[in-house]
Scaffold this active site. Structure first.
Site, mmCIF file in Angstrom:
data_model
loop_
_atom_site.group_PDB
_atom_site.id
_atom_site.type_symbol
_atom_site.label_atom_id
_atom_site.label_comp_id
_atom_site.label_asym_id
_atom_site.label_seq_id
_atom_site.Cartn_x
_atom_site.Cartn_y
_atom_site.Cartn_z
ATOM 1 N N LYS A 182 -10.744 -6.859 -69.833
ATOM 2 C CA LYS A 182 -10.784 -5.467 -69.374
ATOM 3 C C LYS A 182 -9.686 -5.240 -68.344
ATOM 4 C CE LYS A 182 -12.638 -3.503 -65.960
ATOM 5 N NZ LYS A 182 -11.574 -2.544 -65.587
ATOM 6 N N GLU A 260 -8.152 -14.832 -58.314
ATOM 7 C CA GLU A 260 -6.856 -14.572 -57.654
ATOM 8 C C GLU A 260 -7.050 -13.299 -56.852
ATOM 9 O OE1 GLU A 260 -4.148 -16.368 -57.798
ATOM 10 O OE2 GLU A 260 -4.527 -17.721 -59.456
ATOM 11 N N CYS A 294 0.245 -8.668 -54.290
ATOM 12 C CA CYS A 294 -0.673 -9.482 -53.489
ATOM 13 C C CYS A 294 0.061 -10.458 -52.592
ATOM 14 C CB CYS A 294 -1.605 -10.229 -54.418
ATOM 15 S SG CYS A 294 -0.689 -11.155 -55.652
ATOM 16 N N GLU A 392 -5.034 -5.508 -45.877
ATOM 17 C CA GLU A 392 -3.875 -5.487 -46.766
ATOM 18 C C GLU A 392 -3.460 -4.014 -46.951
ATOM 19 O OE1 GLU A 392 -5.185 -6.768 -50.614
ATOM 20 O OE2 GLU A 392 -3.293 -7.733 -51.105
HETATM 21 P P1 NAP Z 1 -9.899 -4.293 -57.655
HETATM 22 O O1 NAP Z 1 -10.400 -2.977 -57.174
HETATM 23 O O2 NAP Z 1 -10.617 -5.505 -57.203
HETATM 24 O O3 NAP Z 1 -9.895 -4.190 -59.263
HETATM 25 C C1 NAP Z 1 -9.453 -5.241 -60.076
HETATM 26 C C2 NAP Z 1 -10.148 -5.144 -61.425
HETATM 27 O O4 NAP Z 1 -11.567 -5.289 -61.263
HETATM 28 C C3 NAP Z 1 -9.958 -3.800 -62.124
HETATM 29 O O5 NAP Z 1 -9.938 -4.017 -63.509
HETATM 30 C C4 NAP Z 1 -11.206 -3.043 -61.699
HETATM 31 O O6 NAP Z 1 -11.536 -1.992 -62.558
HETATM 32 C C5 NAP Z 1 -12.239 -4.150 -61.765
HETATM 33 N N1 NAP Z 1 -13.407 -3.891 -60.931
HETATM 34 C C6 NAP Z 1 -13.434 -3.293 -59.715
HETATM 35 N N2 NAP Z 1 -14.705 -3.299 -59.241
HETATM 36 C C7 NAP Z 1 -15.464 -3.930 -60.172
HETATM 37 C C8 NAP Z 1 -16.851 -4.262 -60.256
HETATM 38 N N3 NAP Z 1 -17.723 -3.989 -59.268
HETATM 39 N N4 NAP Z 1 -17.287 -4.893 -61.356
HETATM 40 C C9 NAP Z 1 -16.441 -5.212 -62.351
HETATM 41 N N5 NAP Z 1 -15.128 -4.932 -62.336
HETATM 42 C C10 NAP Z 1 -14.635 -4.292 -61.252
HETATM 43 O O7 NAP Z 1 -8.383 -4.530 -57.278
HETATM 44 P P2 NAP Z 1 -7.157 -3.547 -57.484
HETATM 45 O O8 NAP Z 1 -7.200 -2.509 -56.425
HETATM 46 O O9 NAP Z 1 -7.076 -3.111 -58.901
HETATM 47 O O10 NAP Z 1 -5.928 -4.543 -57.245
HETATM 48 C C11 NAP Z 1 -5.400 -4.793 -55.987
HETATM 49 C C12 NAP Z 1 -5.933 -6.087 -55.415
HETATM 50 O O11 NAP Z 1 -5.604 -7.164 -56.298
HETATM 51 C C13 NAP Z 1 -5.290 -6.426 -54.103
HETATM 52 O O12 NAP Z 1 -6.253 -6.904 -53.212
HETATM 53 C C14 NAP Z 1 -4.304 -7.534 -54.466
HETATM 54 O O13 NAP Z 1 -3.977 -8.391 -53.403
HETATM 55 C C15 NAP Z 1 -5.035 -8.224 -55.549
HETATM 56 N N6 NAP Z 1 -4.121 -9.002 -56.390
HETATM 57 C C16 NAP Z 1 -4.188 -10.361 -56.301
HETATM 58 C C17 NAP Z 1 -3.308 -11.141 -57.055
HETATM 59 C C18 NAP Z 1 -3.359 -12.636 -56.982
HETATM 60 O O14 NAP Z 1 -2.769 -13.285 -57.848
HETATM 61 N N7 NAP Z 1 -4.045 -13.230 -56.028
HETATM 62 C C19 NAP Z 1 -2.388 -10.520 -57.894
HETATM 63 C C20 NAP Z 1 -2.348 -9.127 -57.958
HETATM 64 C C21 NAP Z 1 -3.245 -8.381 -57.195
HETATM 65 P P3 NAP Z 1 -11.123 -0.479 -62.139
HETATM 66 O O15 NAP Z 1 -9.650 -0.400 -62.230
HETATM 67 O O16 NAP Z 1 -11.799 0.374 -63.150
HETATM 68 O O17 NAP Z 1 -11.629 -0.249 -60.747
#
Ligand code: NAP
Length: 490
Positions: A182, A260, A294, A392
């Site tokens: 997803k 991650e 990230c 962040e």
């Molecule tokens: P996010 O809100 O955690 O969402 C990531 C994914 O999870 C999306 O597909 C989101 O769907 C889904 N999701 C969110 N809440 C959920 C829940 N309660 N149950 C199931 N799925 C859920 O993160 P983001 O804002 O998209 O991305 C930014 C974050 O990713 C930052 O913190 C960044 O540092 C981190 N990141 C980390 C890495 C690494 O390699 N460590 C790489 C890139 C990014 P929706 O889009 O529908 O909300």
């Protein structure tokens, strides 16, 4: 609309389950928009738990035949997928820019970067070795073999719509696992295009399944996977709170997890650094994807002796960055992903200024360009009391913290629950060795701002998660070890 038309061959708006494009069972859709303009690009399937379950059914059915294929047969499929991705590099790059907002050159760069993981894991598929354990008793042979963990659920963020999902699907398929995936609500189209190409490359029906969902529906759809015992692994890239939720919620069926998660990367400039190189490294690390990565530096520590000079040099470069929609060939910074992201950036800058930060450049929304633009910003006199120290920011904001000595810098850098990336610049050989060992991070850039590579282990420590993507270690997360003990041999 012209651009959308040009990409029509790659745009899909349904789920991909068991080798077929299928609407959501409730027949609901949600709109995907261009963050630069708010224009609707497509209306895609808004999935329910029933769709997630259908994907798992297909993946579970396809597992025995896929895992039984010879590694070199799986590798051949992945090589074909890689070739198709590269053959569509321009269109995929444009699609990333369209739904995510990054400049076109960066969109294309992401395609090549994501594809490099597919090529890498195609090769790694043929190197899944086990061990013959030195004999302990006569007549007994002990071996360790590696097997695919089973059905893998991949959940990915919007900031790298192609690379993040490619570097999960590729190792999973290489290992012999099948996948349900997803992508993020904001960027489902790139993921669908990637799956379309995987299908064309010969990934069999059911081996790779993708559902799309709006933020409102994602929680229930993903929960279906979290609670299904047939899903043996969750691989997630995203924020730390969501990663913790997935770990908690899936605990009942004790799945293998790769997380991650978020970062809060420090970037330290010592007074023995090559300042020109440090500015260039910071520009590269910080402003890729408009600061929405990230591993981008979130806190920049500069030693007192070079603080003002570094700030002036940096502000000049940052002030010259071209902010524009991805369609402008000169664009270096595009729109932020959505209004929530922009509000957080503005809140961090306002809070910093209220706590005494000096704006060296930027510090404001660029409403004349559209609703999601923020000026690249350098803030001097940052302190630990500011929100941007502990959260962040995920935007084009550089706060400069002043420090006096090495111990103070290392202690401040480590004073965070996160531990994904860290960077430092110094020309001192002994200092480089000391600081590299002292920093609590999974990735350390030493006189280098561009750290990511398919050949290197990517991942964090502390609340930035666990597991590694890429490198010779990347397959381990998709394999389990089986110990075989054979007796009565003499
Ligand atoms: P996010 O809100 O955690 O969402 C990531 C994914 O999870 C999306 O597909 C989101 O769907 C889904 N999701 C969110 N809440 C959920 C829940 N309660 N149950 C199931 N799925 C859920 O993160 P983001 O804002 O998209 O991305 C930014 C974050 O990713 C930052 O913190 C960044 O540092 C981190 N990141 C980390 C890495 C690494 O390699 N460590 C790489 C890139 C990014 P929706 O889009 O529908 O909300």
């Amino acid at each position: 609309m012209t651009r959308t038309f040009e990409l029509a061959g790659l745009i899909r708006s349904d789920n991909f389950i068991d080798g077929a494009w299928t609407p959501a069972q409730d027949n609901v859709r949600f709109a995907v928009t261009n963050p630069a303009s708010g224009e609707i690009i497509a209306e895609v399937a808004d999935s329910s738990p029933a769709d997630a379950c259908a994907a798992t059914n297909a993946a579970a059915r396809a597992l025995p035949a896929w895992r039984a294929r010879l590694p070199k047969e799986r590798a051949a499929v992945l090589h074909r997928w890689h070739a198709l991705i590269m053959a569509n590099l321009d269109a995929l790059g444009a699609l990333i820019s369209l739904e995510q907002g990054k400049p076109l050159a960066e969109g294309k760069g992401e395609v090549a970067y994501g594809a490099s993981y597919v090529a890498w894991f195609a090769e790694e598929a043929t190197r899944i070795y086990g061990d013959l354990i030195p004999q302990q008793q006569r007549g007994k042979r002990m071996t360790a073999v590696k097997e695919p963990v089973g059905v893998v659920a991949a959940i990915t963020p919007w900031n790298f719509p192609l690379a993040m999902i490619a570097r999960k699907i590729a190792p999973a398929l290489a290992a012999g696992c099948t996948v349900v995936a997803k992508p993020a609500e904001d960027t489902p189209l790139t993921a669908s295009a990637l799956v379309l190409l995987a299908h064309e490359a010969g990934v069999p029906p059911g081996v790779l399944n993708l559902i799309t969902a709006s933020r409102d529906h994602a929680v229930a759809a993903v929960a279906e996977w979290l609670h299904d015992a047939r899903v043996r692994k969750i691989t997630f890239t995203g924020s730390t709170p969501v990663g913790k939720y997935l770990a908690r919620e899936s605990a009942e069926t004790l799945k293998k997890l790769s997380l991650e998660l978020g970062g809060n990367a420090p970037f330290i400039v010592f007074d023995d650094a090559d300042l020109e190189a440090a500015v260039a490294g910071l520009m590269a690390a910080k402003f890729r994807n408009g600061g929405q990565t990230c591993v981008c530096p979130n806190r920049v520590y500069v030693q007192a002796g070079v603080y003002e000079r570094f700030g002036a040099l940096l502000a000049e470069r940052v002030g010259a960055l071209k902010v524009a929609p991805a369609t402008d060939p000169a664009a270096q910074i595009g729109p932020m992903i959505n209004s929530r992201a922009l509000d957080k950036i503005a809140r961090h800058v306002d809070d910093a200024v209220a706590h005494g930060a000096r704006v060296l450049t930027g510090g404001k929304r660029l409403a004349e360009l559209g609703p999601h633009y923020y000026a690249p910003t350098v803030l001097a006199d940052a302190t630990a009391a500011m929100q941007l120290n502990s959260e962040e920011t995920f935007g084009p904001i550089v706060p400069l913290f002043r420090f006096e000595d090495e111990a103070e810098a290392v202690s401040a850098a480590n004073d965070t629950p996160f531990g994904l990336a860290a960077y430092f610049y110094s020309e001192g050989v002994k200092r480089i060795d000391r600081v590299a060992r002292a920093l609590e991070a999974g990735i350390v850039g030493i006189n280098e701002g561009a750290v990511a590579s398919e050949a290197a282990p990517f991942g964090g420590v502390k609340e930035s998660g666990y597991g590694r993507e890429g490198s010779k270690y990347g397959l381990d997360d998709y394999l389990s070890i089986k110990y075989l003990c054979q007796g009565n041999l003499e």
